[in-house]
Structure formats: structure tokens, C-alpha cells
Enzyme design. Structure first.
Site, mmCIF file in Angstrom:
data_model
loop_
_atom_site.group_PDB
_atom_site.id
_atom_site.type_symbol
_atom_site.label_atom_id
_atom_site.label_comp_id
_atom_site.label_asym_id
_atom_site.label_seq_id
_atom_site.Cartn_x
_atom_site.Cartn_y
_atom_site.Cartn_z
ATOM 1 N N CYS A 16 -20.376 -1.380 -1.441
ATOM 2 C CA CYS A 16 -20.438 -2.073 -2.735
ATOM 3 C C CYS A 16 -21.725 -1.837 -3.509
ATOM 4 O O CYS A 16 -21.693 -1.290 -4.615
ATOM 5 C CB CYS A 16 -20.247 -3.565 -2.525
ATOM 6 S SG CYS A 16 -18.564 -3.963 -2.091
ATOM 7 N N PHE A 58 -31.069 -13.436 1.073
ATOM 8 C CA PHE A 58 -31.184 -12.062 0.546
ATOM 9 C C PHE A 58 -32.622 -11.682 0.245
ATOM 10 O O PHE A 58 -32.913 -10.985 -0.720
ATOM 11 C CB PHE A 58 -30.264 -11.856 -0.666
ATOM 12 C CG PHE A 58 -28.915 -11.368 -0.248
ATOM 13 C CD1 PHE A 58 -28.066 -12.198 0.451
ATOM 14 C CD2 PHE A 58 -28.512 -10.065 -0.482
ATOM 15 C CE1 PHE A 58 -26.833 -11.745 0.912
ATOM 16 C CE2 PHE A 58 -27.282 -9.603 -0.041
ATOM 17 C CZ PHE A 58 -26.437 -10.445 0.664
ATOM 18 N N LYS A 69 -22.633 1.744 -5.006
ATOM 19 C CA LYS A 69 -21.630 2.159 -5.999
ATOM 20 C C LYS A 69 -21.652 1.237 -7.222
ATOM 21 O O LYS A 69 -21.626 1.688 -8.364
ATOM 22 C CB LYS A 69 -20.267 2.102 -5.306
ATOM 23 C CG LYS A 69 -19.076 2.249 -6.204
ATOM 24 C CD LYS A 69 -17.795 2.144 -5.405
ATOM 25 C CE LYS A 69 -17.412 0.701 -5.184
ATOM 26 N NZ LYS A 69 -16.197 0.208 -5.698
ATOM 27 N N ASP A 71 0.862 -1.179 0.000
ATOM 28 C CA ASP A 71 0.000 0.000 0.000
ATOM 29 C C ASP A 71 0.897 1.226 0.000
ATOM 30 O O ASP A 71 1.956 1.215 0.625
ATOM 31 C CB ASP A 71 -0.897 -0.014 1.251
ATOM 32 C CG ASP A 71 -2.160 0.800 1.051
ATOM 33 O OD1 ASP A 71 -3.251 0.241 1.105
ATOM 34 O OD2 ASP A 71 -2.032 2.033 0.820
HETATM 35 C C1 UDX Z 1 -21.843 -7.243 -1.006
HETATM 36 C C2 UDX Z 1 -21.957 -8.598 -1.737
HETATM 37 O O1 UDX Z 1 -22.795 -9.476 -0.990
HETATM 38 C C3 UDX Z 1 -20.583 -9.208 -1.930
HETATM 39 O O2 UDX Z 1 -20.689 -10.418 -2.682
HETATM 40 C C4 UDX Z 1 -19.708 -8.208 -2.681
HETATM 41 O O3 UDX Z 1 -18.407 -8.718 -2.838
HETATM 42 C C5 UDX Z 1 -19.665 -6.882 -1.948
HETATM 43 O O4 UDX Z 1 -20.993 -6.394 -1.730
HETATM 44 P P1 UDX Z 1 -21.473 -6.435 1.521
HETATM 45 O O5 UDX Z 1 -21.580 -5.046 0.989
HETATM 46 O O6 UDX Z 1 -20.383 -6.750 2.479
HETATM 47 O O7 UDX Z 1 -21.329 -7.488 0.300
HETATM 48 O O8 UDX Z 1 -22.832 -6.763 2.281
HETATM 49 P P2 UDX Z 1 -24.110 -7.688 2.084
HETATM 50 O O9 UDX Z 1 -24.121 -8.720 3.140
HETATM 51 O O10 UDX Z 1 -24.244 -8.154 0.703
HETATM 52 O O11 UDX Z 1 -25.261 -6.632 2.434
HETATM 53 C C6 UDX Z 1 -25.433 -5.448 1.655
HETATM 54 C C7 UDX Z 1 -26.572 -4.615 2.188
HETATM 55 O O12 UDX Z 1 -27.829 -5.241 1.937
HETATM 56 C C8 UDX Z 1 -26.533 -4.385 3.710
HETATM 57 O O13 UDX Z 1 -26.905 -3.052 3.990
HETATM 58 C C9 UDX Z 1 -27.559 -5.372 4.252
HETATM 59 O O14 UDX Z 1 -28.107 -4.959 5.481
HETATM 60 C C10 UDX Z 1 -28.601 -5.338 3.134
HETATM 61 N N1 UDX Z 1 -29.406 -6.568 3.057
HETATM 62 C C11 UDX Z 1 -28.821 -7.766 2.775
HETATM 63 C C12 UDX Z 1 -30.784 -6.489 3.232
HETATM 64 O O15 UDX Z 1 -31.354 -5.413 3.478
HETATM 65 N N2 UDX Z 1 -31.530 -7.636 3.109
HETATM 66 C C13 UDX Z 1 -30.972 -8.843 2.820
HETATM 67 O O16 UDX Z 1 -31.715 -9.829 2.723
HETATM 68 C C14 UDX Z 1 -29.577 -8.923 2.658
#
Ligand code: UDX
Length: 469
Positions: free
Chosen positions: A283, A272, A286, A31
Site C-alpha cells: 500500500c 506509527f 504505491k 473473482d
Molecule cells: C497500510 C495502512 O496502515 C492501512 O490503513 C491501509 O489500508 C493499507 O496500508 P499495511 O500496508 O498493512 O497497512 O501495513 P502498516 O501496518 O500500515 O505498515 C506499513 C509499513 O510501515 C510496514 O513496512 C511497517 O513495518 C512500517 N512501519 C509501520 C514502520 O516502519 N513504523 C511504524 O511505526 C509503523
């Protein structure tokens, strides 16, 4: 054992570096932030991630080193993973300048040093054709076309479960053309694809999976699209269930029952499909913007994604409307808030709906007592609530103390285990507004609280038992 470096020590870079070392490779994590590198060398763990401290402890100074010199790290490596940030630009397109800067430097190192064939692997989430861009920039900076190949190996890890997502992946995607490059990447992941890693007694995680990890080889462009499309699909699933939850409220159905019925179709699946205050994080918001921009430049107007984003934004307003109907006027109300992180299990508050909702509440004249098991430090130091009427509580019960209502905004597992009667006793008015549906309505109302949640009627229906909730 493959000698490699991982450029970028953010979420993806650091977790990948630690996990590659765990798989037996010789890894340097690079980094240009020498302060961060120094801290990592001293043993700091800059992100809240299960199993990461153990992995860093296990491999630091042995198979895992840290460096702020890209040139020497690249020179000594056969494989270079690029895992630097890809923030959105003003237009929503991905800002690839950090990736370009790394490609330029790697190209220049390879022009002056004949340290042999190298594979450059793109791990950040990037638009299709980025691999081509990396190749071009490297050649322009003097690397000979025969001395390297560029591949895409998108990372699907989630925050909070990043280490186990990496070591127990549903699939590993390798986007590459040349057989030498493909073979090298296959070798890197061999402990996971053969299942050998899962047989080790010191393996991280909860025992061997049903099957070893599946590896899918595609073109680089396809790999880049797989990542975008996967994230967009997951975000769509969340917006879909949030829309269905709104309809449940309108017709008096129960989202838990509906969700269970939908998810039982194996073509849909139950994961999900949790309704809530909307998705956040570094993620999904964006990546969806970026995917729309990719679609646009490919000549396709992907309006479905626009709707996914609109429904997600709408969730905050719907939650505020619920609060208003539970509390009537918001001005001058003291509210306890459980959760600041964008989801449970992480200290990350980037694009957190919890933070966004608190900001709306502050605008309405509320005062907030917030508690989060991991994200309070970041909330304080980032200054998101600077000079605002927000205090941080020592635990959930302290946040509830003398409050006009208690709000749940993040799905931390430990919130679901709170003692409801004790919360009831702390609150000034017995109102629990749960933006994450962590409780069964019957158990909340039994403890004397008024319960407002997502997609379920306020008065609990005589419902059949729902397994798993
Ligand atoms: C996500 C993807 O899952 C992952 O594969 C990718 O590499 C990066 O982005 P992350 O951002 O860490 O991962 O979180 P994730 O667990 O996917 O949740 C994303 C958002 O969705 C959170 O705010 C979570 O609270 C919300 N969420 C998730 C819901 O509101 N309902 C769900 O059923 C699942």
C-alpha cells in the site's frame, strides 16, 4: 440482511467479504481466477490473516459463497463492492484498467437485466474522480442512470490485523450523494455503528470497544482523498521518525526517549512512530506515488511526499552503512537474517525492505541464512532469491548458527521473545544488528552481544525506564 457481492478475492476483497458475512449479510465473493475460487470453495485460506480462517469456516457455504461469474453475482446483488487490484502504472499513476473492466461488465449486466436498483461501491484505493469514471463506463455500457448509484467506501485495514481492523474500525467513511445509497451503506455497517455486533457472544476480537464505530458521510471525491491522505500521512510519520532517529545517532540522544516525549502530545500520538528499516508493503509505496500523481493532475506539486519517499529509500542505505561499520567488509560474510515479510504478522513480501536489504547484501557478496515465521514459502515460491546464496532456516536459532552477525529486519513479536544467550551461543561473532529496535540495549549487551540498533547509541546510556518497551 443485504444481498451483496464483493468483486476481487485479494486481501481487501476476501477480508471484506468474510466480515460482511459476519455482520449478517448474504455475500458472494467473485473473482475471474477460477483456480482461486475453486480453492476458496474447497476451504483453502490463501492469505495469512488472524481470524480469517475462523470467519471463512463459519460462513462458507452459508452466508458466504464464491463464484467466478460476475454476471450472475451482480444480478443477484443489491450492492456490488469493487475490490480489485489497482497496481501502479509506469508513470506512478494508478492503473484503473481492472476497475474499468468490472464497471464495463456490471454496466452490461444491468443493461440486459432489470434486476432493480443497485449501489456500486468502490473499495480499492483509487484517485479522486474514479467514482465518476465508473458511473460513466456503466452508462456507456447500457446501465440506465436511474438504476444505480456509485459510492466510495475506502478500506483502512492493515495486513496482519485486517479482520479486527475491519470489525473494530476507527471510522467508516462513506462517500456518496443520494439518500437511498447512503441509507443502504449505513444499514450494511449498522451492526458496527450501533455496537450490536460487539454484544454478540461469538463476536471476533477482544471484547467491546469503548465506543461503537463512527461513520462519516462525505462526497465521493472527499472519501477517495481521505484514503490517499491518510496513508500519505502515516508514511510521513514513519519517515519523520526515521529522520529523527538519524539525528539521535548523530547527537547521542536516544530515539526511544525522544519518541516517547513526542508521542505523549495527544495532537501527535505515539502510534506509527517506530523507527526501522523503512516502510514497505503493497500500500504505502504505491499509494504515495499515486497520491503524488493525483496532486500533480490537480495542479499541486506535492514535494513533501517526494521527501517522504527519499527518506524511506535512504533507510536501506543507512542500515547498510551500520552493517559495514559493525562488520567492516561484507564480502564473504555469512549473515543470519530474521524476517522477510514487510512487517510482522503477515506472510506478504511485496515491497519488503527485508527482501530489498537481503538483495543488497547478496550483491555485496554475503551469504544469507534467513528465517521468517510466515513468509518463507512466499519467498521461495516467488523466486525473489532464485539461484542466490540464500538458505531458509527452520528457526531463528538455526539462522544464527555460525553466522558472522544476526540481523533483524521484520518486527515479528516472537523475535522480541528470543533467548538472547542462546542466540549468542549460536553465533560465530556476537553481533546483533536490529533494524526494528525490538530489544532494550541493556538486555542485549547483558547477554554478551554487541547491539546495533536504530537511533540509539551502541553503548547503552544510563537511561530512565521507558514504559511499554
Ligand atoms: C497500510 C495502512 O496502515 C492501512 O490503513 C491501509 O489500508 C493499507 O496500508 P499495511 O500496508 O498493512 O497497512 O501495513 P502498516 O501496518 O500500515 O505498515 C506499513 C509499513 O510501515 C510496514 O513496512 C511497517 O513495518 C512500517 N512501519 C509501520 C514502520 O516502519 N513504523 C511504524 O511505526 C509503523
Amino acid at each position: 440482511m443485504i444481498k451483496m457481492c464483493v468483486v476481487g478475492s485479494g486481501y481487501v476483497g476476501l477480508v471484506a467479504a468474510a466480515c460482511f458475512a459476519e455482520l449478517g449479510h448474504d455475500v458472494t465473493c467473485v473473482d475471474n481466477d477460477s483456480g482461486r475460487i475453486g480453492a476458496l470453495e474447497r476451504g483453502d485460506v490463501p492469505i495469512h490473516e488472524r481470524f480469517l480462517p475462523e470467519l471463512l469456516q463459519r460462513h462458507r457455504g452459508k452466508r458466504l459463497r464464491f463464484s467466478s461469474s460476475l454476471a450472475s453475482s451482480v444480478q443477484a446483488s443489491e450492492v456490488v463492492f469493487i475490490a480489485v487490484g489497482t497496481p501502479p502504472s509506469e508513470s506512478g499513476e494508478t492503473d484503473l484498467s481492472y476497475i474499468e473492466a468490472v464497471a464495463r461488465e456490471v454496466g452490461a449486466v444491468m443493461a440486459t437485466n432489470a434486476s432493480g436498483y443497485k449501489v456500486i461501491v468502490e473499495k480499492s484505493t483509487v484517485p479522486a474522480t474514479t467514482c465518476e469514471g465508473i458511473r460513466r463506463v456503466m452508462e456507456l455500457n447500457g446501465a440506465s442512470a436511474a438504476s444505480f448509484e456509485v459510492a466510495s467506501n475506502p478500506e483502512f485495514l492493515r495486513e496482519g490485523t485486517a479482520v479486527t481492523d475491519f470489525l473494530y474500525p476507527d471510522r467508516i467513511v462513506i462517500g456518496a450523494e443520494g439518500p437511498r445509497c447512503i441509507a443502504l451503506l449505513q444499514k450494511i455497517y449498522e451492526p458496527l455503528t450501533s455496537g450490536a455486533y460487539y454484544g454478540l457472544k461469538e463476536a471476533i476480537g477482544e471484547g467491546a470497544p469503548a465506543a461503537p464505530a463512527r461513520l462519516i458521510v462525505t462526497s465521493a471525491k472527499s472519501a477517495e482523498l481521505i484514503k490517499h491522505a491518510s496513508n500519505a500521512f502515516l508514511a510521513m510519520k514513519i519517515s519523520f521518525i526515521n529522520a529523527v532517529a538519524a539525528i539521535c545517532e548523530g547527537v547521542g540522544a536516544d530515539i526511544d526517549q525522544v519518541r516517547q516525549g513526542i508521542g505523549a502530545d495527544s495532537r501527535i500520538g505515539s502510534r506509527f512512530l517506530n523507527p526501522g528499516v523503512g516502510y514497505g508493503g503493497s500500500c504505502f509505496p504505491k499509494d504515495i506515488q499515486a497520491f503524488r500523481a493525483v496532486a500533480q493532475s490537480a495542479g499541486y506539486d506535492f514535494r513533501l511526499l517526494e521527501e517522504v519517499v527519499r527518506i524511506n529509500d535512504e533507510q536501506r542505505r543507512r542500515f547498510m552503512a551500520k552493517l559495514r561499520s559493525a562488520l567492516w567488509s561484507l564480502r564473504g560474510k555469512r549473515l543470519g537474517v530474521l524476517g522477510l515479510a514487510f512487517k510482522g504478522g503477515t506472510d506478504d513480501i511485496r515491497e519488503s525492505q527485508a527482501v530489498a536489504i537481503i538483495q543488497l547484501l547478496l550483491k555485496e557478496g554475503c551469504s544469507i541464512a534467513a528465517y521468517d515465521p510466515a513468509a518463507m514459502e512466499k519467498s521461495r515460491s516467488s523466486g525473489v532469491f532464485e539461484n542466490q546464496d540464500v538458505s531458509f532456516s527452520s528457526d531463528a536459532y538455526a539462522a544464527a548458527r555460525s553466522a558472522d552477525a544476526l540481523l533483524i529486519l521484520t518486527d515479528w513479536e516472537e523475535f522480541a521473545a528470543l533467548d538472547l544467550a542462546r542466540l549468542r551461543a549460536e553465533l560465530k561473532y556476537p553481533i546483533l544488528v536490529d533494524g526494528r529496535n525490538l530489544f532494550r540495549p541493556e538486555s542485549v549487551t547483558a547477554s554478551g552481544l554487541i547491539y546495533v540498533s536504530m537511533g540509539r547509541s551502541e553503548v547503552p546510556q544510563k537511561a530512565a525506564a521507558i514504559p511499554g518497551k
